[in-house]
Design a protein around this motif. Sequence first.
Motif, mmCIF file in Angstrom:
data_model
loop_
_atom_site.group_PDB
_atom_site.id
_atom_site.type_symbol
_atom_site.label_atom_id
_atom_site.label_comp_id
_atom_site.label_asym_id
_atom_site.label_seq_id
_atom_site.Cartn_x
_atom_site.Cartn_y
_atom_site.Cartn_z
ATOM 1 N N LYS A 8 0.821 -1.211 0.000
ATOM 2 C CA LYS A 8 0.000 0.000 0.000
ATOM 3 C C LYS A 8 0.852 1.257 0.000
ATOM 4 C CE LYS A 8 -4.202 -1.703 2.147
ATOM 5 N NZ LYS A 8 -5.029 -1.700 3.345
ATOM 6 N N THR A 12 -0.082 4.199 -2.465
ATOM 7 C CA THR A 12 -0.538 5.494 -1.960
ATOM 8 C C THR A 12 0.447 6.606 -2.304
ATOM 9 O OG1 THR A 12 0.424 5.067 0.232
ATOM 10 C CG2 THR A 12 -1.915 4.509 -0.075
ATOM 11 N N SER A 69 -6.388 14.051 1.378
ATOM 12 C CA SER A 69 -6.848 12.693 1.656
ATOM 13 C C SER A 69 -5.796 11.664 1.234
ATOM 14 C CB SER A 69 -8.159 12.437 0.920
ATOM 15 O OG SER A 69 -8.528 11.099 0.998
ATOM 16 N N ARG A 70 -5.233 11.865 0.050
ATOM 17 C CA ARG A 70 -4.188 10.951 -0.449
ATOM 18 C C ARG A 70 -2.938 11.035 0.424
ATOM 19 N NH1 ARG A 70 -6.752 7.963 -4.384
ATOM 20 N NH2 ARG A 70 -7.999 9.326 -5.678
ATOM 21 N N ASP A 73 -3.531 8.944 3.514
ATOM 22 C CA ASP A 73 -3.396 7.522 3.181
ATOM 23 C C ASP A 73 -1.928 7.129 3.077
ATOM 24 O OD1 ASP A 73 -6.149 7.325 3.082
ATOM 25 O OD2 ASP A 73 -6.262 7.404 0.880
ATOM 26 N N TYR A 74 -1.147 7.992 2.455
ATOM 27 C CA TYR A 74 0.289 7.762 2.282
ATOM 28 C C TYR A 74 0.988 7.701 3.639
ATOM 29 C CZ TYR A 74 5.047 8.943 0.578
ATOM 30 O OH TYR A 74 6.389 8.966 0.306
ATOM 31 N N ARG A 76 -0.429 6.960 6.548
ATOM 32 C CA ARG A 76 -0.876 5.728 7.224
ATOM 33 C C ARG A 76 -0.114 4.515 6.713
ATOM 34 N NH1 ARG A 76 -6.271 7.742 6.062
ATOM 35 N NH2 ARG A 76 -6.897 8.994 7.830
#
Length: 134
Positions: A8, A12, A69-70, A73-74, A76
Motif C-alpha cells: 500500500k 498510496t 486525503s491521499r 493515506d500515504y 498511514r
Amino acid sequence: MTQKDLFKYQDTKKLYAEAKERLAEFELTIYSPPSPTLDGMPKSHDDSNPEHLTETVARHDELIADCNSRLLDYIRAGRILDQAESVLTPIEVTIVEKRYRLGIKWEAVAEAIGYSFRDTTRKHREILKKIANI
C-alpha cells in the motif's frame, strides 16, 4: 499484516503524487492564465463571471481535499511499514525498505544485501510470517 498492506505504501505514494500534480497543474492555470488574444473578436469565456469564479474555487477546494486525503493515506501506509520494521532485524528492515518503500525489484534487493535471490525470497517469507500478527 499482510504483503498487501506493505505494498500500500507504493500505491498510496503514487496516488498522492498524481493528486499533487493535478493540483499544481490547476493552480498553474489559475495563477498564470494564458494571455488574451488581442484580435478584436468577442470571447465566449469571461473570467470575471461570478459563476465561473465560484466553480473555479470549488474545483480548487476539491483538488486540495483530494490531495490531503491521499497524503493521509500515504502517511498511514508509512506507519504500517514502521510498525513492521519495529519487530525486524536490521537485514530484514533493509529488505522491507528496499522492496516496499523504494519499490526495488527482488533481484536488485538481493544484490544490495549480498544474498542470493533464493535466500532473499526465503528471508522475505520469514518476514511475512513474523509480521503476520501485527
